[in-house]
Scaffold this active site. Structure first.
Site: not given
Ligand SMILES: Nc1ncnc2c1ncn2[C@@H]1O[C@H](COP(=O)(O)OP(=O)(O)O)[C@@H](O)[C@H]1O
Ligand SMILES: [Mg+2]
Length: 313
Positions: A16, A271, A256, A258, A149, A277, A273, A217
Site C-alpha cells: 500500500e 475487520e 475504521r 468494515d 486495500s 486512508g 483498520n 483507488y
Molecule cells: N465476507 C465477505 N462478504 C462479502 N464481501 C466481503 C467479505 N469480505 C470482504 N468482502 C469485500 O472485500 C473488501 C475487502 O475486504 P476486507 O476484509 O475489508 O479486507 P481489506 O480491506 O483489508 O483488504 C470488503 O470491503 C468487501 O467489499
Molecule cells: Mg477493508
C-alpha cells in the site's frame, strides 16, 4: 506559529505504499496550513538505503502522525519503534495494531466474545480444499490474513474457482483466510478518539463484484452514501457494534471498521483498520466532513489526541 513539530511518517514498503504517499502528502500539507512544524518522513524513500530507525533518529520531533498503510506501518512495528523512542504517535499502540492486522486472529477473538463476523476457516501454509468444500457454503471470499486495500482478495463462486483464488492470496501472505461471502450492503464506520461517526454505505458499480482495489483507488464509479440510508435505529446499532469491535481489540486514537449487512438486516464485522486512508477520496475524511470537521480539523484532532494520550501515559 505552532511550537509542535510533527513527523509525518508515510511511504513504507508494503503493497500500500502508493496510497500512503498520497495520505502522507495530504496530512503534511494540512498540518502546515494549521501552523505546525512538519517533517516529511518517507520511510525507505527519502534517504536511499537508510532504514526507519536511522530516519526517525536523525530528526527532532514531538509527535508522529502515522500515515502508513499495511505491513510494518500498521502491524505494530513502527508503533513499537516510536514507543521505544518515547515519542507519542497517532492511532493504536503496538499490541492492538498487530492484533487488528491479523484478520484471522481478530475474527477468532470476536467469535469468542459474541461480535458477529462471517464464518471462516484459516490456514497456515497448506490449504485443505476438501475441508473447505465439505464445511463451507459458497460463495466464499479468499483473502491473505494480513493485507489491506483488498489486495489479493477474490470472490469464489464454486469449488472450481478455489485454486486460483488461493494462489492469488498466497502471493501476499502464508496465512490464508477463507470466509463466507455476505450478500448484501457494505458499510464502513469511522471511529475517532473513541467516538463512532456516521456510517458510510459503499455502493460499487454493477461491474465490480466486490469492492476491490481498482474500485477503491482507480475507478470513479463507486458511490459513497452518507447518510447511509439506514433507519436511525439500525444506524445506531451499527455504530455501537463498530465501536464495540474497535474497543474489543484495544484500538485507540482512530480506526475504521468494515461491516457487511446480510439481506436479513444482520450486521457482520469484517475487520478494523488501525491506520485508515487519508487521501482526497478516503472514507475517514468523508465521515469527518459529514460531522462538520474539515480535513485540517481531522488531522489536528488526531495529533492532539496522540499528545493528550501520551500525557496521560
Ligand atoms: N465476507 C465477505 N462478504 C462479502 N464481501 C466481503 C467479505 N469480505 C470482504 N468482502 C469485500 O472485500 C473488501 C475487502 O475486504 P476486507 O476484509 O475489508 O479486507 P481489506 O480491506 O483489508 O483488504 C470488503 O470491503 C468487501 O467489499
Ligand atoms: Mg477493508
Amino acid at each position: 506559529m505552532n511550537q509542535v513539530t510533527v513527523a509525518v511518517v508515510y511511504g513504507g514498503r508494503s503493497a500500500e505504499r502508493q496510497v500512503s504517499l498520497e495520505s502522507g502528502t495530504m496530512v503534511a500539507a494540512a498540518l502546515r496550513e494549521r501552523g505546525y512544524q512538519v517533517i516529511d518522513v518517507d520511510l525507505y524513500g527519502d534517504q536511499g538505503a537508510e532504514n526507519p530507525i536511522q530516519q526517525l533518529s536523525n530528526i527532532q520531533f514531538d509527535v508522529a502522525f502515522i500515515a502508513l498503510h499495511g505491513g510494518e506501518g500498521e502491524d505494530g512495528t513502527i508503533q513499537a519503534l516510536l514507543t521505544l523512542m518515547g515519542k507519542p504517535f497517532t492511532g493504536s499502540k503496538p499490541l492492538a495494531s498487530g492484533f487488528a492486522m491479523d484478520k484471522a486472529l481478530t475474527k477468532q477473538f470476536w467469535q469468542g466474545i459474541g461480535i458477529p463476523t462471517p464464518a471462516y476457516l484459516c490456514f497456515e501454509g497448506l490449504v485443505d480444499e476438501a475441508l473447505i468444500n465439505k464445511t463451507m457454503q459458497y460463495p466464499l471470499i479468499v483473502k491473505p490474513s494480513r493485507e489491506g486495500s483488498t489486495i489479493g482478495i477474490s470472490k469464489v463462486d464454486g469449488p472450481e474457482q478455489l485454486p486460483a483464488a488461493l494462489v492469488m492470496a498466497q502471493r501476499y501472505d502464508s496465512d490464508i483466510l477463507v470466509e463466507e461471502y455476505i450478500t448484501g450492503k457494505e458499510y464502513t464506520v469511522t471511529v475517532i478518539a473513541d467516538e463512532a461517526y456516521a456510517p458510510i454505505r459503499l455502493q460499487p458499480s454493477a461491474e465490480h463484484v466486490l469492492y476491490d482495489y481498482d474500485a477503491k483507488y482507480l475507478a470513479n464509479d463507486t458511490q459513497y452514501l452518507i447518510p447511509c440510508g439506514l433507519s436511525n435505529e439500525k444506524e445506531q446499532e451499527l455504530k455501537e457494534l463498530a465501536l464495540a469491535a474497535y474497543r474489543s481489540v484495544g484500538c485507540e486514537g482512530w480506526g475504521r471498521v468494515d461491516v457487511m449487512q446480510s439481506e436479513d438486516g444482520k450486521f457482520w464485522v469484517l475487520e478494523v483498520n488501525t491506520s485508515p486512508g487519508m487521501t482526497s477520496h478516503s472514507l475517514v475524511p468523508m465521515a469527518a466532513k459529514h460531522a462538520g470537521l474539515s480535513y485540517q480539523d481531522l488531522v489536528e484532532r488526531l495529533v492532539q489526541d496522540a499528545l493528550a494520550r501520551s500525557v496521560k501515559g
